[in-house]
Design an enzyme around this catalytic site. Structure first.
Site, mmCIF file in Angstrom:
data_model
loop_
_atom_site.group_PDB
_atom_site.id
_atom_site.type_symbol
_atom_site.label_atom_id
_atom_site.label_comp_id
_atom_site.label_asym_id
_atom_site.label_seq_id
_atom_site.Cartn_x
_atom_site.Cartn_y
_atom_site.Cartn_z
ATOM 1 N N TYR A 144 29.106 44.890 41.005
ATOM 2 C CA TYR A 144 28.806 44.611 39.739
ATOM 3 C C TYR A 144 26.924 45.135 38.415
ATOM 4 O O TYR A 144 27.408 46.218 38.281
ATOM 5 C CB TYR A 144 29.206 43.968 38.541
ATOM 6 N N ALA A 199 41.846 43.385 41.084
ATOM 7 C CA ALA A 199 41.294 42.327 41.530
ATOM 8 C C ALA A 199 41.282 41.260 40.532
ATOM 9 O O ALA A 199 42.077 40.096 41.149
ATOM 10 C CB ALA A 199 40.564 42.631 42.589
ATOM 11 N N GLU A 200 40.435 41.837 39.728
ATOM 12 C CA GLU A 200 40.441 40.643 38.235
ATOM 13 C C GLU A 200 41.625 40.090 37.833
ATOM 14 O O GLU A 200 42.083 39.019 37.466
ATOM 15 C CB GLU A 200 39.530 41.004 38.421
ATOM 16 N N ALA A 201 42.720 41.130 37.331
ATOM 17 C CA ALA A 201 43.824 40.889 36.338
ATOM 18 C C ALA A 201 45.001 40.254 37.986
ATOM 19 O O ALA A 201 45.227 38.945 37.465
ATOM 20 C CB ALA A 201 44.766 42.494 36.393
ATOM 21 N N THR A 295 34.233 39.549 42.600
ATOM 22 C CA THR A 295 35.223 41.206 43.365
ATOM 23 C C THR A 295 34.647 42.084 44.056
ATOM 24 O O THR A 295 35.013 42.455 45.520
ATOM 25 C CB THR A 295 35.476 41.744 42.384
#
Length: 299
Positions: A144, A199-201, A295
């Site tokens: 990130y 991906a995070e959701a 992620t």
């Protein structure tokens, strides 16, 4: 003889079907032309359901768990608009984003990938629309912090939190890389938003629910969202090794207050950590792992 020949042909077709199923890349599509909250929610659920092992449960919960590594390594996500399609590649065994595909301003399909996560040959299989000559390894890394730096949003205390989330923002960021000459800042911003909206959701129903609550508008991420994203492995490990019947053996603080009930975390998908622990093992000291890379090899 005819029966034998027919049976032989049927067997060959069955084997061929099995091979193509094994080698094929599963695709899941989100239509961004007038999408609804229900369509987005169904899209995230499909990602989650596609990578989970229905027979795996950790900590006495009903939270989905990613299946163990398999021959099918990647999952393809397609974002469709009236102007075309932009695609993401996810690793099935952890949902790390490894590559994306978009047309440039000359209508040539080009694939961009993180070299530490996927090879050129794998990129070709994932995105056959882009020839090897039209593939490019990204100059920055897959964490990130590196993506935020290239998105030019890291002045002062700013981060992806200030960039925001939301279906309208996803559509806008997608169009910035769709049929356009490559601009690294726009590319990195698209990746930051797309990563969190997929991906995070899928990992965190909390994030999925925030998008639905604010649908379709842009909203600024809260600190809790960021804490979830950097603690996926820590949360998965705690549930795997120190929870029984959905209750932790002690209070845990993942950056947003103490938690004892697993359900309060609103998890959607847990990291694969092996076979479920027995009750006795779950009550023993939880194992400790190195820094989480949520992620994109994120620490």
């Amino acid at each position: 003889m005819k029966i034998y020949v027919v049976a032989t042909i049927a067997w060959i077709l069955l084997q061929f079907s099995a091979w193509t199923t094994t080698d094929a890349v599963t695709s899941i599509t989100l239509d961004l032309v007038n999408p609804t909250a229900g369509q987005y929610s169904s899209f995230v659920d499909k990602i989650r359901n596609n990578v989970k092992d229905p027979n795996l449960k950790y900590g006495g919960t009903d939270i989905a768990v990613i299946g163990p590594p398999s021959k099918e390594k990647f999952l393809r996500i397609n974002f469709q608009s009236s102007r075309g399609t932009v695609s993401l590649g996810l690793k099935r065994d952890n949902l790390y984003v490894v590559a994306y595909l978009a047309m440039d301003n000359t209508n040539v399909n080009r694939a961009y990938y993180f070299r530490s996560e996927i090879t050129s040959a794998e990129s070709t299989a994932l995105f056959p629309e882009a020839t090897t000559a039209n593939q490019k390894a990204l100059e920055y890394t897959e964490d990130y912090q590196s993506i935020e730096k290239n998105a030019q949003i890291t002045q002062g205390d700013q981060s992806r939190k200030e960039l925001g989330l939301g279906i309208d923002l996803l559509s806008t960021s997608m169009e910035a890389v769709n049929k356009k000459a490559r601009v690294v800042k726009d590319e990195a911003r698209f990746l930051l938003i797309a990563i969190q909206m997929t991906a995070e959701a899928a990992r965190f129903r909390y994030i999925q629910n925030l998008v639905i609550k604010n649908f379709p508008n842009k909203f600024n991420s809260e600190n809790k969202v960021i804490q979830f994203e950097v603690n996926w492995k820590k949360i998965s490990t705690a549930i795997y090794g120190d929870a029984k019947n959905g209750v932790f053996n002690k209070d845990y603080d993942f950056g947003f207050g103490k938690v004892r009930q697993v359900k309060d975390l609103q998890m959607g998908l847990l990291m694969y950590l092996g076979k479920p622990k027995s009750s006795n093992e779950a009550n023993s000291t939880v194992r400790h792992y190195g820094p989480l890379k949520p992620t994109l090899l994120i620490t």
